[in-house]
Structures are given as C-alpha cells and as structure tokens.
Design an enzyme around this catalytic site. Structure first.
Site, mmCIF file in Angstrom:
data_model
loop_
_atom_site.group_PDB
_atom_site.id
_atom_site.type_symbol
_atom_site.label_atom_id
_atom_site.label_comp_id
_atom_site.label_asym_id
_atom_site.label_seq_id
_atom_site.Cartn_x
_atom_site.Cartn_y
_atom_site.Cartn_z
ATOM 1 N N HIS A 1 11.235 -24.441 89.838
ATOM 2 C CA HIS A 1 10.240 -24.307 88.757
ATOM 3 C C HIS A 1 10.689 -23.170 87.835
ATOM 4 O O HIS A 1 11.232 -22.166 88.293
ATOM 5 C CB HIS A 1 8.857 -24.007 89.349
ATOM 6 C CG HIS A 1 7.773 -24.112 88.316
ATOM 7 N ND1 HIS A 1 7.554 -23.129 87.381
ATOM 8 C CD2 HIS A 1 6.891 -25.107 88.051
ATOM 9 C CE1 HIS A 1 6.569 -23.515 86.578
ATOM 10 N NE2 HIS A 1 6.145 -24.713 86.969
ATOM 11 N N GLU B 1 10.348 -30.388 82.900
ATOM 12 C CA GLU B 1 9.322 -29.453 82.430
ATOM 13 C C GLU B 1 9.907 -28.570 81.333
ATOM 14 O O GLU B 1 10.549 -27.546 81.625
ATOM 15 C CB GLU B 1 8.853 -28.559 83.580
ATOM 16 C CG GLU B 1 8.036 -29.280 84.630
ATOM 17 C CD GLU B 1 6.996 -28.344 85.247
ATOM 18 O OE1 GLU B 1 5.827 -28.724 85.276
ATOM 19 O OE2 GLU B 1 7.375 -27.233 85.669
HETATM 20 P P1 13P Z 1 0.658 -26.380 82.497
HETATM 21 O O1 13P Z 1 0.225 -27.799 82.831
HETATM 22 O O2 13P Z 1 -0.424 -25.375 82.740
HETATM 23 O O3 13P Z 1 1.286 -26.284 81.151
HETATM 24 O O4 13P Z 1 1.789 -25.978 83.565
HETATM 25 C C1 13P Z 1 2.804 -26.892 83.827
HETATM 26 C C2 13P Z 1 3.531 -26.460 85.043
HETATM 27 O O5 13P Z 1 4.093 -25.380 85.105
HETATM 28 C C3 13P Z 1 3.505 -27.368 86.196
HETATM 29 O O6 13P Z 1 4.427 -27.010 87.159
#
Ligand code: 13P
Length: 257
Positions: A101, A171
């Site tokens: 992450h 992400e």
């Molecule tokens: P948000 O949905 O709060 O933008 O965060 C995304 C995230 O980091 C999921 O791992």
C-alpha cells in the site's frame, strides 16, 4: 485463502476505528444489512483489512465477509521484533493481506521487501492484494511505463507458481484520501498497462484472468462505474469502508444488475 466472487469489494480500515467494541458493532450491523438486503449478495460479500490486533475477534463474529491484514512481514520465523509474519496472521484468523500500500511504501518499503512479503504470504496461503499506483501523472504517459516496470520488477522476484492467489490493486496515490478519483477511462488505461506487464512476465492467459482492483476516493456514487467501465474486478476502499451506510451502499450498488 479466499474463494473470490467478482466483484471483490475490499475495505481498508487503516487506523480506524479506535476500539474493538466499535469494530465489532460495525461488523454486526454490516452483516445484518447484507442479510436483509433486497439485492442478491453472495455469502461472503466483503473483505475488510483491519488492524492486526482486531483480526481474531472480528473473524470470529463476521459471517458475511473475510477479515485480513493491511500489511505483513516478509521475514521468517525468528529474531525480528515488532512484526507479524504470514503464518501468524493466518492462524490468527486472517484470510488475506494487503502488500505495498502506498502508505506503507512511503515508510521505505523496497521492491525486495515487497517481493519477500508477497512470497511468504502466498506460500502461507494468504490471498495477497499487491498495490501499484503512480504518484503523479505526466502528459507524456511515462507513468504507464513506470508502473509496468514496477510490476515486472516486483513480481519477477516471486515464484510464478504462487500467483494463483494474487490480486493486483491499482491505487493512484494522487487519488487516495482526496475527493477526486481517477476517471473510469484513466483507470481502464492503467489496467491494460498492468495486464500488459503481467502478460510479458507470465503469459497472456494469466494476465487476462488475474483480478485487478481500483482504489482511491471510491464512493457509493462512483463505485459501480469502475467495474462497468474501468475494467476492474473490484474495489479497494478506504474512507467509505469506514462508514457502514456508505460501505453497504457500495456493496449493493456493485451487485445490482
Ligand atoms: P480512500 O478510499 O479513502 O481514498 O483510500 C483508498 C485507499 O487507500 C484504500 O487502500
């Protein structure tokens, strides 16, 4: 390990909620809402990545989802202080883990460390969600080749026989925690790039079938669009997974035909 039904809806609770009591209430409410939903939902409708200390407690009460961890150690059994290794998480009740992450990468996680984590987690039969995402976008599209390189570098260090229980998450760092998610077409473009990288590494068959998630400012009103038009098989959700109403709305919206 998880038997995945698509769409795969994953919540990342990060450092919320503050107490185990609140967490247990949330799970009970969520499971009740899933059971009484007018939408036909699968037996296991969500994955929730929680703080490690909550895993056994939430795993023992959750009936409609899977509980997992937000990170894992890539070290083996032995003399390392302050971390949890995959087999410990598994026997504590985790079904899956997130690796790489951006909030963990930021703390200095290297490509090697990530590959070790993925290897040990998959060897321990923990379904593993491996995250990729650019910090910013440039007009020339260099971020696409950088992402492809990152995928190839990281996964070339992992035995491909283990890839069956691997899930890839896209992400974009610029979207996490903000109000502006990627558009479905921006997401689609990256998903193609990630699959292209996987095709060159492992072959087209695997690249086509591996599950890919999108994460970054997902909300009830945009969730389904990523699945319908963004080319992903599910979502990785931060803030909206920490609110039971928003989370159930997302789950329902993704399963409405
Ligand atoms: P948000 O949905 O709060 O933008 O965060 C995304 C995230 O980091 C999921 O791992």
């Amino acid at each position: 390990m998880i038997k995945c039904t698509v769409p795969i809806i994953v919540g990342n609770w990060k450092t919320t909620p503050e107490t185990l009591d609140i967490a247990k209430k949330f799970i009970k409410q969520l499971d009740k809402k899933i059971s009484s939903s007018k939408t036909k939902l699968p037996k296991k409708s969500y994955l929730l990545a929680v703080t490690d200390i909550f895993i056994p407690h939430l795993n023992s009460i959750s009936t409609r989802g899977y509980i997992g961890s937000q990170n894992v150690s890539g070290t083996g059994i032995g003399q390392v202080t302050g971390v949890n290794i995959p087999s410990q998480l598994l026997t504590g009740g985790a079904s899956f883990t997130i690796v790489g992450h951006s909030e963990v990468r930021k703390q200095g996680e290297t490509v090697d460390a990530r590959a070790h984590k993925v290897t040990l987690a998959l060897q321990s039969k923990l379904t593993t969600i491996l995250c990729f995402g650019e910090h910013t976008r440039d007009k020339n599209g260099n971020y696409l080749s950088e992402l492809e390189e990152d995928v190839k570098q990281t996964l070339s260090l992992v035995d491909r026989k283990l890839f069956e229980n691997l899930i890839i998450a896209y992400e974009p760092v610029w979207a996490i925690g903000g109000n502006t998610p990627a558009t479905a077409s921006e997401c689609f473009e990256v998903v193609i790039a990630l699959r292209r990288a996987l095709a060159s590494l492992v072959g087209i068959d695997y690249a086509k079938k591996v599950h890919v998630l999108y994460g970054g400012a997902v909300a009830p009103d945009n969730a389904k669009n990523f699945i319908e038009e963004g080319g992903v098989d599910g979502l990785l959700i931060g803030r909206a997974s920490q609110d039971v109403s928003k989370f159930i709305d997302i789950i329902n919206s993704c399963y409405i035909k």
